[in-house]
Design a protein around this motif. Structure first.
Motif, PDB file in Angstrom:
ATOM      1  N   LEU A 148     -29.358 -63.439 -65.639  1.00  0.00           N
ATOM      2  CA  LEU A 148     -27.813 -64.483 -66.040  1.00  0.00           C
ATOM      3  C   LEU A 148     -26.886 -62.857 -66.448  1.00  0.00           C
ATOM      4  N   SER A 149     -27.231 -62.222 -66.672  1.00  0.00           N
ATOM      5  CA  SER A 149     -26.116 -60.643 -67.219  1.00  0.00           C
ATOM      6  C   SER A 149     -26.324 -60.041 -66.130  1.00  0.00           C
ATOM      7  N   ILE A 150     -25.968 -60.535 -65.087  1.00  0.00           N
ATOM      8  CA  ILE A 150     -26.031 -59.543 -63.929  1.00  0.00           C
ATOM      9  C   ILE A 150     -24.483 -60.580 -63.272  1.00  0.00           C
ATOM     10  N   LYS A 151     -24.763 -61.746 -63.723  1.00  0.00           N
ATOM     11  CA  LYS A 151     -23.217 -62.830 -63.142  1.00  0.00           C
ATOM     12  C   LYS A 151     -22.678 -62.997 -65.066  1.00  0.00           C
ATOM     13  N   PHE A 152     -22.985 -62.791 -65.498  1.00  0.00           N
ATOM     14  CA  PHE A 152     -21.922 -62.565 -66.954  1.00  0.00           C
ATOM     15  C   PHE A 152     -22.687 -61.857 -68.268  1.00  0.00           C
ATOM     16  N   GLU A 153     -22.156 -60.788 -68.220  1.00  0.00           N
ATOM     17  CA  GLU A 153     -22.241 -59.635 -69.396  1.00  0.00           C
ATOM     18  C   GLU A 153     -22.633 -60.003 -70.482  1.00  0.00           C
ATOM     19  N   TRP A 154     -21.654 -60.859 -70.950  1.00  0.00           N
ATOM     20  CA  TRP A 154     -21.769 -61.385 -72.707  1.00  0.00           C
ATOM     21  C   TRP A 154     -23.353 -61.438 -72.542  1.00  0.00           C
ATOM     22  N   VAL A 155     -23.740 -62.421 -71.998  1.00  0.00           N
ATOM     23  CA  VAL A 155     -24.767 -63.116 -72.316  1.00  0.00           C
ATOM     24  C   VAL A 155     -27.189 -61.794 -73.045  1.00  0.00           C
ATOM     25  N   MET A 156     -26.156 -60.996 -72.673  1.00  0.00           N
ATOM     26  CA  MET A 156     -27.031 -59.719 -73.026  1.00  0.00           C
ATOM     27  C   MET A 156     -26.414 -59.182 -74.363  1.00  0.00           C
ATOM     28  N   LYS A 157     -25.861 -59.827 -74.974  1.00  0.00           N
ATOM     29  CA  LYS A 157     -25.567 -59.753 -76.342  1.00  0.00           C
ATOM     30  C   LYS A 157     -25.880 -60.771 -77.074  1.00  0.00           C
ATOM     31  N   TYR A 158     -26.354 -61.607 -76.405  1.00  0.00           N
ATOM     32  CA  TYR A 158     -27.078 -62.891 -77.306  1.00  0.00           C
ATOM     33  C   TYR A 158     -27.932 -63.393 -76.737  1.00  0.00           C
ATOM     34  N   ARG A 159     -28.969 -62.255 -76.445  1.00  0.00           N
ATOM     35  CA  ARG A 159     -30.109 -61.996 -75.488  1.00  0.00           C
ATOM     36  C   ARG A 159     -30.842 -62.967 -76.819  1.00  0.00           C
ATOM     37  N   ALA A 160     -31.129 -62.908 -78.012  1.00  0.00           N
ATOM     38  CA  ALA A 160     -31.832 -63.337 -79.157  1.00  0.00           C
ATOM     39  C   ALA A 160     -31.856 -64.839 -78.481  1.00  0.00           C
ATOM     40  N   VAL A 210     -46.528 -60.220 -62.256  1.00  0.00           N
ATOM     41  CA  VAL A 210     -44.637 -60.961 -60.731  1.00  0.00           C
ATOM     42  C   VAL A 210     -43.961 -60.909 -61.895  1.00  0.00           C
ATOM     43  N   LEU A 211     -43.587 -61.047 -63.041  1.00  0.00           N
ATOM     44  CA  LEU A 211     -42.456 -61.362 -64.653  1.00  0.00           C
ATOM     45  C   LEU A 211     -42.267 -60.248 -64.975  1.00  0.00           C
ATOM     46  N   THR A 212     -42.812 -59.064 -65.001  1.00  0.00           N
ATOM     47  CA  THR A 212     -42.553 -57.517 -65.025  1.00  0.00           C
ATOM     48  C   THR A 212     -41.533 -56.646 -64.037  1.00  0.00           C
ATOM     49  N   LEU A 213     -42.383 -57.779 -62.826  1.00  0.00           N
ATOM     50  CA  LEU A 213     -41.880 -57.169 -61.555  1.00  0.00           C
ATOM     51  C   LEU A 213     -40.565 -57.390 -61.189  1.00  0.00           C
ATOM     52  N   ALA A 214     -39.925 -58.694 -61.888  1.00  0.00           N
ATOM     53  CA  ALA A 214     -38.855 -58.951 -61.581  1.00  0.00           C
ATOM     54  C   ALA A 214     -38.420 -58.606 -61.925  1.00  0.00           C
ATOM     55  N   ILE A 215     -38.020 -58.219 -63.717  1.00  0.00           N
ATOM     56  CA  ILE A 215     -37.483 -58.280 -64.916  1.00  0.00           C
ATOM     57  C   ILE A 215     -36.809 -56.520 -63.968  1.00  0.00           C
ATOM     58  N   THR A 226     -34.763 -56.739 -61.886  1.00  0.00           N
ATOM     59  CA  THR A 226     -33.484 -56.927 -62.434  1.00  0.00           C
ATOM     60  C   THR A 226     -32.774 -55.615 -62.647  1.00  0.00           C
ATOM     61  N   VAL A 227     -33.053 -54.992 -63.538  1.00  0.00           N
ATOM     62  CA  VAL A 227     -33.047 -54.018 -64.509  1.00  0.00           C
ATOM     63  C   VAL A 227     -31.648 -53.231 -63.225  1.00  0.00           C
ATOM     64  N   LEU A 228     -33.057 -52.707 -62.700  1.00  0.00           N
ATOM     65  CA  LEU A 228     -32.795 -51.666 -61.642  1.00  0.00           C
ATOM     66  C   LEU A 228     -30.948 -52.138 -60.849  1.00  0.00           C
ATOM     67  N   HIS A 229     -31.498 -53.103 -60.363  1.00  0.00           N
ATOM     68  CA  HIS A 229     -29.843 -54.047 -59.306  1.00  0.00           C
ATOM     69  C   HIS A 229     -29.227 -53.577 -60.249  1.00  0.00           C
ATOM     70  N   ARG A 230     -29.142 -54.549 -61.621  1.00  0.00           N
ATOM     71  CA  ARG A 230     -27.394 -54.880 -62.569  1.00  0.00           C
ATOM     72  C   ARG A 230     -27.363 -52.701 -62.661  1.00  0.00           C
TER      73      ARG A 230
END
Lengths: 160, 130
Positions: free
Chosen positions: A18-30, A139-144, A147-151
């Protein structure tokens, strides 16, 4: 159902995506992470073993349906101020639906998901990963990581 | 008794009525032995014992089974009056896996609590002030 750790990873992946499209999501990750474990809050078996597991099984089972998740998230979103309520509802929903998706992919011993309750009592599931197995976590760890790399690549491009 | 298995419960109460029925059951592994290249697993459910023959795919599979493991039998092909079950396919979860599941769940909850503590200022701003 997968374990809490897998659900948290799934929620984290949701935050990253979601952070890729909406950066503000990271602020509310909790909120997304909390949403990701929300349907399992009544799952005593994961936390307390067999104690209360059978007695409360059917009480908490509807929270693993689409309608049940929306109701649960709706109730929780009322603890937020009016101006943040919609945002909280959406973020908690994102986490909670990631929970259902993870559950949908599991091979079950206890039975599948009553996803369409109360309209249908049929339980559904795709059965790809074994509970507490390493495959899903890997699989999930690799996907994360991807995505981090992509961002990061996108951020670097913007800076240039 | 497990209220989640009405079909199995009905089958166990009236096995003669339901011979050949295809259903699912979960039970606890109480014994294992090797017989003619197959694993003979004795599974307990509702104080009744079921013998399940399982053909090993790999040689070391026998060691995977531990007493106390949960066993799910899917596809019962024969059920006689004594309540014996022959299973075609099954899936089992080990006690070690159950313990791993609990530990990973606790870890998941701990991570969420830590993130909530880290982001507490953001959440405080959002939460309704009673």
């Amino acid at each position: 159902m997968p374990d809490g750790f897998t659900h948290v990873l799934m929620g984290w992946l949701m935050v990253e995506l979601l952070s890729i499209k909406f950066e503000w999501v990271m602020k509310y990750r909790a909120l997304v992470l909390f949403g990701a474990i929300l349907p399992d809050l009544g799952n005593f078996k994961l936390i307390m073993g067999e104690f209360g597991a059978h007695e409360f099984y059917y009480v908490f089972l509807p929270f693993h349906s689409l309608i049940g998740v929306l109701l649960l998230v709706g109730i929780f979103s009322f603890i937020f101020k009016q101006e943040y309520r919609r945002r909280a509802f959406l973020l908690l929903s994102a986490g909670a639906f990631s929970h259902l998706f993870a559950d949908y992919l599991m091979i079950y011993l206890e039975g599948k998901l009553p996803l369409f309750f109360p309209f249908a009592f049929e339980r559904v599931g795709y059965g790809v990963f074994v509970q507490a197995g390493q495959a899903f976590i890997i699989v999930l760890t690799l996907a994360i990581l991807a995505t981090v790399l992509h961002r990061k690549v996108i951020r670097d491009r913007k800076k240039k | 008794m497990d209220p989640r298995d009405p079909t199995t419960l009905e089958v166990l109460r009236n096995p003669e009525k339901h011979e050949g029925i295809r259903t699912e059951m979960r039970g606890t592994l109480v014994n294992k032995s090797l017989e003619d290249g197959s694993v003979l697993l004795t599974v307990e459910k509702y104080d009744r014992y079921f013998d399940i023959y399982y053909e090993m795919v790999e040689d070391d599979e026998f060691d995977d089974f531990e007493r106390g493991d949960l066993v799910r039998v899917v596809g019962i092909s024969k059920l006689d009056s004594q309540g014996y079950v022959e299973a075609e396919i099954f899936y089992h979860r080990t006690m070690a896996r159950d313990r791993a599941l609990s530990l990973l769940s606790i870890l998941g909850f701990v991570i969420v609590i830590v993130v909530i503590i880290i982001d507490r200022d953001v959440l405080k701003e959002m939460i309704f002030d009673a």
